[in-house]
Write an enzyme that holds these catalytic residues in place. Sequence first.
Site, PDB file in Angstrom:
ATOM      1  N   SER A  49      -0.577  -0.006  -0.264  1.00 14.98           N
ATOM      2  CA  SER A  49      -0.097   0.397  -1.387  1.00 14.98           C
ATOM      3  C   SER A  49       0.161   1.865  -1.480  1.00 14.98           C
ATOM      4  O   SER A  49      -0.725   2.629  -1.089  1.00 14.98           O
ATOM      5  CB  SER A  49      -1.032  -0.026  -2.464  1.00 14.98           C
ATOM      6  OG  SER A  49      -0.417   0.078  -3.923  1.00 14.98           O
ATOM      7  N   GLU A  50       1.447   2.261  -1.655  1.00 16.76           N
ATOM      8  CA  GLU A  50       1.979   3.579  -1.492  1.00 16.76           C
ATOM      9  C   GLU A  50       1.252   4.555  -2.223  1.00 16.76           C
ATOM     10  O   GLU A  50       1.026   5.816  -1.924  1.00 16.76           O
ATOM     11  CB  GLU A  50       3.719   3.650  -1.795  1.00 16.76           C
ATOM     12  CG  GLU A  50       3.816   3.639  -3.098  1.00 16.76           C
ATOM     13  CD  GLU A  50       5.279   3.851  -3.232  1.00 16.76           C
ATOM     14  OE1 GLU A  50       6.122   3.414  -2.460  1.00 16.76           O
ATOM     15  OE2 GLU A  50       5.809   4.486  -4.156  1.00 16.76           O
TER      16      GLU A  50
END
Lengths: 227, 235
Positions: A49-50
Site C-alpha cells: 500500500s503506497e
Amino acid sequence: MTQEMSAKEFIARRIALELKDGDVVNLGIGLPTLVANYLPADVHLMLHSENGFVGIGPVPKDIPPIGKPRLVNAGGNPVSILPGGSTFDISTSFALMRGGHLDAAVLGGMQVAENGDLANWMIPGKNVPGMGGAMDLAVGAKMLIVAMEHTSNGEKKILKKCTLPLTVKNRVSTLVTEMALFRFRDGKMFLEETAPGVSVEEIRAATEADFTVSDNLKEMVISQTGL
Amino acid sequence: MKSKRLEIEQVASFLRDGMTIMYGGFMGNGTPPRIMQAILDSGVKDLTMIGDDTAFLDATKGPEGVGLLIRNKRVKKLITGHIGLNKEAQRQMIAGEMEIELSPIGTLAERIRAGGSGLGGVITPTGVGTSVGEVKMDVSINGQKFNQKQTININGRDFLLELPLVADLAVLEAVKADAFGNLVYFRSMRNHNPLMALAGKTVIVEAHEVVEVGAIDPDLIMTPGILVDHIVYPA
C-alpha cells in the site's frame, strides 16, 4: 468469455494467474483491486500500500471513528495489516516502488502504445486528479501489468502512440484485455493469447497498434477461483 | 529544559500571511486536525501548502485535512501529488483561484527529504518523458540559466533533476510523543510526517498522547525529538 461474466472480472481472473505465491504486489485502484479476489488458493501475495505498509488485510470488523488512530489504504479507506506486514514512511514506501522491490504492479489504463507507453492519469480539460503514485509505481516495478478494457465505446485505446499525457514510457510488460493478452519485448508488442471465441482478425480490427502474433499463440485460461 | 508544550491557541503566533507550510498525512490520515483548525481560525491567508494530497471533501468518508484551508480560500499555492477526491480543489485549480503544482508522490517525498537533509536535489527516473519533465521553473546549473525542469542523462539513462523543498513550518500528527518531542506514529499515519520533521524551519506536532521523557524506548522512536520544536498536547 462466458456471457454472464463482465469484461472486468474476466481481465482480473486472467491477471490472477500471472502472480506467484509470495510475490510483493501493488494493485492499483479500480479493476486491478479485483485481482485479489481471484487468486488461486495456493497463491498468497504480500500486497503493498503506497501510503506506507505491506501486508494489506481485510476491512476490520471494528473501524475506529475518523479522528482516532487508524490504518487506511491508499484510497483512505480502513483496512487491516496481516502477520508479516510492516509499516514505514513514504520515502521507504516509494523506494520499494521506484527501486524495483515490487515483483509486480497492476495498473488500470486509459491508453497503451505499441512501444509499451502507458497513459492512465489524466484527461486534459476533463479530469486532472494528479498522478499520485502511478508514475513511481510504473517506472520501477519489475513487472508492469496493465488491466484495461480493449476499447471504450468503440474508441480504440491500444494505439501506435498515446494521445493522452503519459504516465510512463516503454515500461508496460503485459497488457490484459477481455479480448487478448499482449507482452512487450524490446519495444515491440506481441499477441500471446486470445480470449475464447475471439479471432486474431477481430483483435486487429479493435487495435490500432502494430503487433506481432506470437509463434506460441494460445487461448486465454483464467482463474476458476470461486466459480 | 524548556518545555515544548504549546497550547492550541498559541499556534497562531507562528503564522503569517504568505508563509509556506508542510502538512503531514495521506488522505488526511496523519494530518493534525486541531492544528489545521487553528490555522483556519487564525485568519492567515495566501498560504503555500505542501503535502501529499487534498484528502476528502466528504467528511463522512475521511478527514478533511488540508481541504479545510482550501475550502475556506486560504491557500494560494499547493504542491501536491493528488487532488482527485476533492472536487473543490479541482474547481479552484481549473478556475485559476489556486495555483497547483502536481508532482509524483515519490518525487514530492524525496524533494522534502532532500530539503531537510542538506541535499542539492533529487535525480529520479519518475516522470521522464511525461509532462512532469516539462514544468516551467527557473534553475541555474553550472552558471547556465534554464526556465524548464532539466533532464539529465547519466550513463545512458534519463533522469529528471528535482529541486529540494523546505518550509517555514511543518505540522505533524503523532500517536505518541514524549515531552521532548520524540515521536511514534500509528501504522499508515506515519507517511510524510518524518520527512517533514526534517524540512520545516519550525516543527509543531499534535500528539494523541504525551508521555514523560524516557518512557519511549529510543530504538522505537520514529522521529527524533531534536527536530520537534513544539508539542500540542491532547485536548
